[in-house]
Design an enzyme around this catalytic site. Structure first.
Site, PDB file in Angstrom:
ATOM      1  CE1 TYR A 153      30.781  39.927  12.820  1.00  0.00           C
ATOM      2  CE2 TYR A 153      32.082  38.213  12.100  1.00  0.00           C
ATOM      3  CZ  TYR A 153      31.814  38.830  13.111  1.00  0.00           C
ATOM      4  OH  TYR A 153      32.449  39.088  14.364  1.00  0.00           O
TER       5      TYR A 153
HETATM    6  N1  LIG Z   1      31.641  37.314  20.241  1.00  0.00           N
HETATM    7  C1  LIG Z   1      32.349  36.714  19.225  1.00  0.00           C
HETATM    8  O1  LIG Z   1      32.377  35.554  19.147  1.00  0.00           O
HETATM    9  C2  LIG Z   1      33.152  37.662  18.423  1.00  0.00           C
HETATM   10  C3  LIG Z   1      33.179  38.816  18.149  1.00  0.00           C
HETATM   11  N2  LIG Z   1      33.964  39.782  17.376  1.00  0.00           N
HETATM   12  C4  LIG Z   1      33.532  40.896  17.394  1.00  0.00           C
HETATM   13  O2  LIG Z   1      33.991  41.828  18.447  1.00  0.00           O
HETATM   14  C5  LIG Z   1      33.164  42.930  18.753  1.00  0.00           C
HETATM   15  C6  LIG Z   1      32.235  43.182  19.751  1.00  0.00           C
HETATM   16  O3  LIG Z   1      31.216  41.898  19.692  1.00  0.00           O
HETATM   17  P1  LIG Z   1      30.526  41.280  21.015  1.00  0.00           P
HETATM   18  O4  LIG Z   1      31.015  41.799  22.265  1.00  0.00           O
HETATM   19  O5  LIG Z   1      30.816  39.853  20.745  1.00  0.00           O
HETATM   20  O6  LIG Z   1      29.031  41.586  20.453  1.00  0.00           O
HETATM   21  P2  LIG Z   1      27.752  42.300  21.442  1.00  0.00           P
HETATM   22  O7  LIG Z   1      26.566  42.293  20.723  1.00  0.00           O
HETATM   23  O8  LIG Z   1      28.076  41.556  22.699  1.00  0.00           O
HETATM   24  O9  LIG Z   1      28.433  43.699  21.829  1.00  0.00           O
HETATM   25  C7  LIG Z   1      28.494  44.581  20.708  1.00  0.00           C
HETATM   26  C8  LIG Z   1      28.181  46.010  20.997  1.00  0.00           C
HETATM   27  O10 LIG Z   1      28.159  46.967  19.957  1.00  0.00           O
HETATM   28  C9  LIG Z   1      27.089  47.775  20.209  1.00  0.00           C
HETATM   29  N3  LIG Z   1      26.749  48.337  18.826  1.00  0.00           N
HETATM   30  C10 LIG Z   1      26.133  47.829  17.787  1.00  0.00           C
HETATM   31  N4  LIG Z   1      26.013  48.330  16.780  1.00  0.00           N
HETATM   32  C11 LIG Z   1      26.531  49.733  17.062  1.00  0.00           C
HETATM   33  C12 LIG Z   1      26.678  50.886  16.477  1.00  0.00           C
HETATM   34  N5  LIG Z   1      26.068  51.174  15.100  1.00  0.00           N
HETATM   35  N6  LIG Z   1      27.079  51.910  17.005  1.00  0.00           N
HETATM   36  C13 LIG Z   1      27.647  51.755  18.346  1.00  0.00           C
HETATM   37  N7  LIG Z   1      27.734  50.761  18.914  1.00  0.00           N
HETATM   38  C14 LIG Z   1      26.881  49.658  18.360  1.00  0.00           C
HETATM   39  C15 LIG Z   1      25.989  46.984  20.646  1.00  0.00           C
HETATM   40  O11 LIG Z   1      24.866  47.713  21.161  1.00  0.00           O
HETATM   41  C16 LIG Z   1      26.819  46.174  21.949  1.00  0.00           C
HETATM   42  O12 LIG Z   1      26.675  46.887  23.132  1.00  0.00           O
HETATM   43  C17 LIG Z   1      32.369  42.939  17.150  1.00  0.00           C
HETATM   44  O13 LIG Z   1      33.029  44.077  16.433  1.00  0.00           O
HETATM   45  C18 LIG Z   1      32.182  41.710  16.856  1.00  0.00           C
HETATM   46  O14 LIG Z   1      32.185  41.238  15.351  1.00  0.00           O
HETATM   47  C19 LIG Z   1      34.945  39.293  16.581  1.00  0.00           C
HETATM   48  C20 LIG Z   1      35.113  37.834  16.932  1.00  0.00           C
HETATM   49  C21 LIG Z   1      34.336  36.816  17.788  1.00  0.00           C
HETATM   50  C1  LIG Z   2      29.786  35.749  16.217  1.00  0.00           C
HETATM   51  C2  LIG Z   2      30.606  36.118  14.983  1.00  0.00           C
HETATM   52  C3  LIG Z   2      29.504  36.273  13.969  1.00  0.00           C
HETATM   53  C4  LIG Z   2      31.375  35.181  14.604  1.00  0.00           C
HETATM   54  C5  LIG Z   2      31.263  33.817  14.151  1.00  0.00           C
HETATM   55  C6  LIG Z   2      32.499  32.959  13.903  1.00  0.00           C
HETATM   56  C7  LIG Z   2      33.543  33.412  13.970  1.00  0.00           C
HETATM   57  C8  LIG Z   2      34.769  32.315  13.830  1.00  0.00           C
HETATM   58  O1  LIG Z   2      34.578  31.773  12.568  1.00  0.00           O
HETATM   59  O2  LIG Z   2      35.415  32.377  14.422  1.00  0.00           O
HETATM   60  C9  LIG Z   2      33.847  34.714  14.567  1.00  0.00           C
HETATM   61  O3  LIG Z   2      35.165  34.961  14.506  1.00  0.00           O
HETATM   62  C10 LIG Z   2      32.790  35.456  14.631  1.00  0.00           C
HETATM   63  O4  LIG Z   2      33.146  36.891  14.971  1.00  0.00           O
END
Ligand SMILES: NC(=O)C1=CN([C@@H]2O[C@H](COP(=O)(O)OP(=O)(O)OC[C@H]3O[C@@H](n4cnc5c(N)ncnc54)[C@H](O)[C@@H]3O)[C@@H](O)[C@H]2O)C=CC1
Ligand SMILES: CC(C)c1ccc(C(=O)O)c(O)c1O
Length: 246
Positions: A153
């Site tokens: 990741y």
């Molecule tokens: N939630 C967190 O703590 C953080 C999230 N992020 C990033 O934010 C973005 C969104 O994450 P969240 O909303 O938290 O996750 P989530 O799991 O709630 O939503 C992610 C969405 O992406 C879709 N998805 C997964 N694989 C896919 C693919 N191959 N093609 C199209 N869609 C796909 C899923 O179906 C889901 O709707 C991600 O890139 C994640 O890495 C970054 C920092 C922190």
């Molecule tokens: C939920 C994801 C894997 C994640 C976990 C931890 C941090 C952080 O160190 O703040 C993230 O930014 C993430 O995207």
């Protein structure tokens, strides 16, 4: 009429839930037409979302052919796509690198990094032709700092940051800007992929003592995706509650 006066279209990947849905909701409230891409629309509900996308497309961003086909279909409906928010992402398993499953490493890189290359490669030509575009890539503070057990990741997110810097330079004279955001943890379904101990460790690192709110992420993306953001490209905007000071 200039490009910035017309109703713009925003394509948000991974837009069916979590941060992507929050970003879409905010951009819709700001008057943008919304196209959502996701692999799973099961829980998506227009009434709950509070806006009606002009298109919901089931697309796996790691599949270059599917991306190209879906983008062509989207363009046929909207004519132009001015905003691309590359938000789709997964965490993958938590494991030290010496035990990290090889196929899982590949899956995380394919979705989180190659997925962004796929959409950018596909969307950029029409943005360049229009002389206008805003690309916002969702990285993570994990891409700057790394997290133990989360090497795939973190590597993918670090790659997103570096990739964004490169395309920003390629596009600098085109009217197309590309930037990243690097949020810390937000309470979304993604956290189902990590342990409570991991979540507690991350929270302890945030000086403000709380996770970032979806609305805070959406507000920052709304500005980066707007024409008001006009002289910043290749940059990584932090949302880390004071954790990142570099
Ligand atoms: N939630 C967190 O703590 C953080 C999230 N992020 C990033 O934010 C973005 C969104 O994450 P969240 O909303 O938290 O996750 P989530 O799991 O709630 O939503 C992610 C969405 O992406 C879709 N998805 C997964 N694989 C896919 C693919 N191959 N093609 C199209 N869609 C796909 C899923 O179906 C889901 O709707 C991600 O890139 C994640 O890495 C970054 C920092 C922190
Ligand atoms: C939920 C994801 C894997 C994640 C976990 C931890 C941090 C952080 O160190 O703040 C993230 O930014 C993430 O995207």
């Amino acid at each position: 009429m200039s490009t910035t006066d017309v109703v713009q279209t925003a394509l948000i990947t991974g837009g069916a839930r979590g941060l992507g849905l929050g970003i879409a909701r905010r951009l819709a409230a700001d008057g943008k037409k919304i196209i959502l891409w996701d692999i799973n629309f099961n829980d998506f509900d227009v009434a709950q979302a509070g806006f009606t996308p002009i298109l919901n497309q089931c697309v796996d961003v790691s599949d270059q052919n599917a991306v190209q086909t879906a983008f062509g279909e989207a363009l046929a409906v909207t004519g132009k796509i001015e905003i691309l928010v590359n938000n789709a992402g997964i965490n993958g398993v938590i494991s030290p690198t010496w035990d990290y499953p090889i196929d899982e490493w590949q899956r995380v890189l394919n979705i989180n990094l190659t997925g962004i290359f796929n959409t950018c490669r596909t969307a950029i030509p029409q943005m360049r032709a229009n002389g206008y575009g805003r690309i916002v890539n969702v990285a993570s503070i994990a891409g700057k700092e790394g997290n133990p057990g989360s090497s795939a990741y973190a590597a993918a997110k670090g790659g997103v940051i570096a990739y964004t810097k490169s395309i920003a330079k390629e596009l600098a004279d085109s009217g197309v800007l590309a930037n990243c955001i690097a949020p810390t943890m937000a309470e979304t379904d993604l956290l189902k992929q990590v342990t409570p101990e991991f979540i507690a460790t991350i929270k302890a690192k945030i000086p403000m003592g709380r996770f970032v709110k979806i609305e805070e992420v959406a507000a920052m993306v709304a500005w980066i995706a707007s024409s008001e953001c006009s002289f910043t490209t290749g940059f990584t905007f932090d949302l880390s509650g004071g954790r990142a000071t570099y």
